[in-house]
Design a protein around this motif. Structure first.
Motif, mmCIF file in Angstrom:
data_model
loop_
_atom_site.group_PDB
_atom_site.id
_atom_site.type_symbol
_atom_site.label_atom_id
_atom_site.label_comp_id
_atom_site.label_asym_id
_atom_site.label_seq_id
_atom_site.Cartn_x
_atom_site.Cartn_y
_atom_site.Cartn_z
ATOM 1 N N ARG A 37 0.853 -1.192 0.000
ATOM 2 C CA ARG A 37 0.000 0.000 0.000
ATOM 3 C C ARG A 37 0.887 1.238 0.000
ATOM 4 O O ARG A 37 1.728 1.393 0.872
ATOM 5 C CB ARG A 37 -0.913 -0.008 1.227
ATOM 6 C CG ARG A 37 -1.879 -1.187 1.287
ATOM 7 C CD ARG A 37 -2.490 -1.329 2.669
ATOM 8 N NE ARG A 37 -1.442 -1.577 3.657
ATOM 9 C CZ ARG A 37 -1.671 -1.630 4.976
ATOM 10 N NH1 ARG A 37 -2.879 -1.425 5.455
ATOM 11 N NH2 ARG A 37 -0.668 -1.863 5.815
ATOM 12 N N ALA A 39 1.371 5.526 -0.319
ATOM 13 C CA ALA A 39 0.852 6.890 -0.246
ATOM 14 C C ALA A 39 1.565 7.695 -1.329
ATOM 15 O O ALA A 39 2.789 7.833 -1.295
ATOM 16 C CB ALA A 39 1.105 7.489 1.128
ATOM 17 N N LEU A 41 2.281 11.135 -2.889
ATOM 18 C CA LEU A 41 2.261 12.551 -2.537
ATOM 19 C C LEU A 41 2.971 13.331 -3.634
ATOM 20 O O LEU A 41 4.149 13.094 -3.911
ATOM 21 C CB LEU A 41 2.937 12.775 -1.179
ATOM 22 C CG LEU A 41 2.434 11.878 -0.028
ATOM 23 C CD1 LEU A 41 3.204 12.170 1.252
ATOM 24 C CD2 LEU A 41 0.936 12.057 0.188
ATOM 25 N N THR A 66 -3.051 3.939 -2.075
ATOM 26 C CA THR A 66 -4.216 4.138 -1.207
ATOM 27 C C THR A 66 -4.451 5.614 -0.894
ATOM 28 O O THR A 66 -5.590 6.039 -0.713
ATOM 29 C CB THR A 66 -4.047 3.363 0.107
ATOM 30 O OG1 THR A 66 -2.795 3.720 0.711
ATOM 31 C CG2 THR A 66 -4.034 1.868 -0.159
ATOM 32 N N TYR A 67 -3.387 6.378 -0.809
ATOM 33 C CA TYR A 67 -3.483 7.834 -0.673
ATOM 34 C C TYR A 67 -2.984 8.439 -1.974
ATOM 35 O O TYR A 67 -1.919 8.070 -2.473
ATOM 36 C CB TYR A 67 -2.612 8.357 0.467
ATOM 37 C CG TYR A 67 -3.074 8.017 1.858
ATOM 38 C CD1 TYR A 67 -3.805 8.929 2.615
ATOM 39 C CD2 TYR A 67 -2.753 6.796 2.428
ATOM 40 C CE1 TYR A 67 -4.216 8.623 3.905
ATOM 41 C CE2 TYR A 67 -3.148 6.478 3.718
ATOM 42 C CZ TYR A 67 -3.886 7.393 4.448
ATOM 43 O OH TYR A 67 -4.290 7.092 5.723
ATOM 44 N N LYS A 68 -3.729 9.398 -2.520
ATOM 45 C CA LYS A 68 -3.288 10.125 -3.708
ATOM 46 C C LYS A 68 -3.585 11.606 -3.477
ATOM 47 O O LYS A 68 -4.718 12.058 -3.632
ATOM 48 C CB LYS A 68 -3.997 9.616 -4.974
ATOM 49 C CG LYS A 68 -3.586 8.224 -5.388
ATOM 50 C CD LYS A 68 -4.148 7.807 -6.737
ATOM 51 C CE LYS A 68 -5.647 7.585 -6.685
ATOM 52 N NZ LYS A 68 -6.180 7.084 -7.973
ATOM 53 N N ARG A 69 -2.544 12.319 -3.081
ATOM 54 C CA ARG A 69 -2.714 13.729 -2.746
ATOM 55 C C ARG A 69 -1.708 14.576 -3.520
ATOM 56 O O ARG A 69 -0.580 14.160 -3.760
ATOM 57 C CB ARG A 69 -2.516 13.954 -1.242
ATOM 58 C CG ARG A 69 -3.530 13.227 -0.360
ATOM 59 C CD ARG A 69 -3.255 13.472 1.112
ATOM 60 N NE ARG A 69 -4.202 12.757 1.966
ATOM 61 C CZ ARG A 69 -4.151 12.734 3.294
ATOM 62 N NH1 ARG A 69 -3.184 13.401 3.908
ATOM 63 N NH2 ARG A 69 -5.041 12.058 3.992
ATOM 64 N N ASP A 113 2.045 15.930 6.244
ATOM 65 C CA ASP A 113 1.090 14.869 5.910
ATOM 66 C C ASP A 113 1.780 13.511 5.818
ATOM 67 O O ASP A 113 1.225 12.489 6.237
ATOM 68 C CB ASP A 113 0.394 15.187 4.580
ATOM 69 C CG ASP A 113 -0.877 15.979 4.790
ATOM 70 O OD1 ASP A 113 -1.093 16.464 5.919
ATOM 71 O OD2 ASP A 113 -1.656 16.125 3.824
ATOM 72 N N ILE A 117 0.717 10.221 7.937
ATOM 73 C CA ILE A 117 0.375 8.936 7.290
ATOM 74 C C ILE A 117 1.302 7.831 7.784
ATOM 75 O O ILE A 117 0.874 6.697 8.012
ATOM 76 C CB ILE A 117 0.467 9.077 5.756
ATOM 77 C CG1 ILE A 117 -0.586 10.061 5.249
ATOM 78 C CG2 ILE A 117 0.290 7.721 5.074
ATOM 79 C CD1 ILE A 117 -0.435 10.432 3.783
ATOM 80 N N VAL A 123 0.050 2.305 5.616
ATOM 81 C CA VAL A 123 0.734 2.129 4.328
ATOM 82 C C VAL A 123 2.033 1.354 4.532
ATOM 83 O O VAL A 123 2.557 1.252 5.643
ATOM 84 C CB VAL A 123 1.034 3.487 3.651
ATOM 85 C CG1 VAL A 123 -0.243 4.235 3.329
ATOM 86 C CG2 VAL A 123 1.957 4.331 4.519
ATOM 87 N N PHE A 126 5.909 4.843 0.371
ATOM 88 C CA PHE A 126 5.554 6.172 -0.121
ATOM 89 C C PHE A 126 6.115 6.375 -1.519
ATOM 90 O O PHE A 126 7.194 5.864 -1.849
ATOM 91 C CB PHE A 126 6.132 7.268 0.792
ATOM 92 C CG PHE A 126 5.439 7.401 2.125
ATOM 93 C CD1 PHE A 126 4.521 8.406 2.345
ATOM 94 C CD2 PHE A 126 5.696 6.505 3.153
ATOM 95 C CE1 PHE A 126 3.878 8.537 3.566
ATOM 96 C CE2 PHE A 126 5.070 6.617 4.379
ATOM 97 C CZ PHE A 126 4.156 7.628 4.582
#
Length: 293
Positions: A37, A39, A41, A66-69, A113, A117, A123, A126
């Motif tokens: 998983r 993230a 960024l 899983t995170y898309k910022r 952030d 996370i 996660v 990264f």
């Protein structure tokens, strides 16, 4: 009586072997099937928006984002190009105003952030998309916590950030296509003293794309030394292990940087190495080994 004891002992050993094999296979299967998983960024100020889809497809090779910022001051016209692709790729924009001139508040927001996370424990790694060396310490800190860190940025990215990542991918190679060969026909015109050529003459033209890196003595030396580090008594090294070792030495190593889709054709193009493709007898799967000449 002795025979019964031996038979009972044999049954116990067989049963334990079965249990250990079952647990190992299940554990191996779960670890293989389960994606990491990630993230993701993105620093909107320091990467182009032209190939967002290619970036996300590349990340999908290593795990599930899983995170898309994406971070930026969306009131600025310089990041307006990103707005059209955010919804299409389900990327969450994070607004960060510039509090003062000359200071990059976006970087600070991304770093905060990332640490939040990290400590959430949700996660396994990264992906930091930026060409800014300010994220070097962040990448180092995340790796210290056992996270897998993939960097992604332009060729101009400073070396410290590249080496702080487990792997670094240049954005320029994501939009490239493989080299193509085209056959065209050209009519040869005669001079005053020559007859016209009766048929058009086919001429082979090779269309090549611009590569990010060239195969030089430095690359050959890294490959040669890595083969020596891994080679068995006969001098052969497994290609998969070779690629992993080179990546540890040079996180930005990628065959695509040199115009090749995979590492095997890259190795074959260099005359300094021998390649042995060994049949395994399973679904045409081959094990590839490399040796220094």
């Amino acid at each position: 009586m002795q025979w019964h004891k031996l038979a009972f002992l044999f049954l116990i050993v067989t049963f334990l072997q079965f249990i250990f094999t079952y647990l190992w296979v299940n554990n191996y299967t779960m670890n293989t099937i389960q994606d990491l998983r990630f993230a993701v960024l993105i620093d909107a100020d320091n990467v182009p928006y032209s190939n967002v889809k290619g970036m996300l497809e590349e990340i999908a090779k290593y795990g599930t984002p899983t995170y898309k910022r994406i971070y930026g001051d969306w009131t600025k016209p310089t990041v307006s190009g990103w707005k059209g692709v955010l919804l299409e790729n389900a990327i969450t924009p994070i607004q960060q105003y510039s509090y003062t001139t000359g200071k990059n508040a976006t970087d600070s927001a991304l770093i905060i952030d990332a640490m939040d996370i990290l400590y959430s424990g949700k996660v396994d790694g990264f992906c930091i998309v930026s060409s800014d060396s300010d994220f070097t310490r962040l990448a180092t800190r995340l790796r210290e916590e056992g996270m897998k860190v993939i960097g992604m940025g332009q060729k101009k990215t400073p070396k410290p950030f590249i080496t702080a990542c487990d792997k670094f991918i240049y954005i320029e190679i994501l939009a490239g296509s493989e080299n193509k060969k085209a056959i065209v026909k050209k009519t040869v015109r005669a001079s005053k003293n020559e007859k016209a050529h009766p048929e058009p003459e086919p001429i082979e033209i090779t269309e090549t794309k611009e590569t990010l890196s060239t195969i030089d003595s430095g690359l050959i030396k890294v490959i040669r030394n890595s083969i020596n580090d891994l080679a068995d008594e006969t001098g052969w090294a497994f290609l998969g292990d070779l690629g992993n070792l080179i990546l540890k030495k040079q996180p930005d190593f990628d065959a695509r940087n040199y115009g090749f889709p995979k590492m095997l054709p890259l190795i074959k193009s260099i005359d300094n190495f021998l390649v042995d493709e060994r049949e395994t007898g399973k679904n045409n799967i081959k094990h590839v080994f490399v040796k220094n000449k």
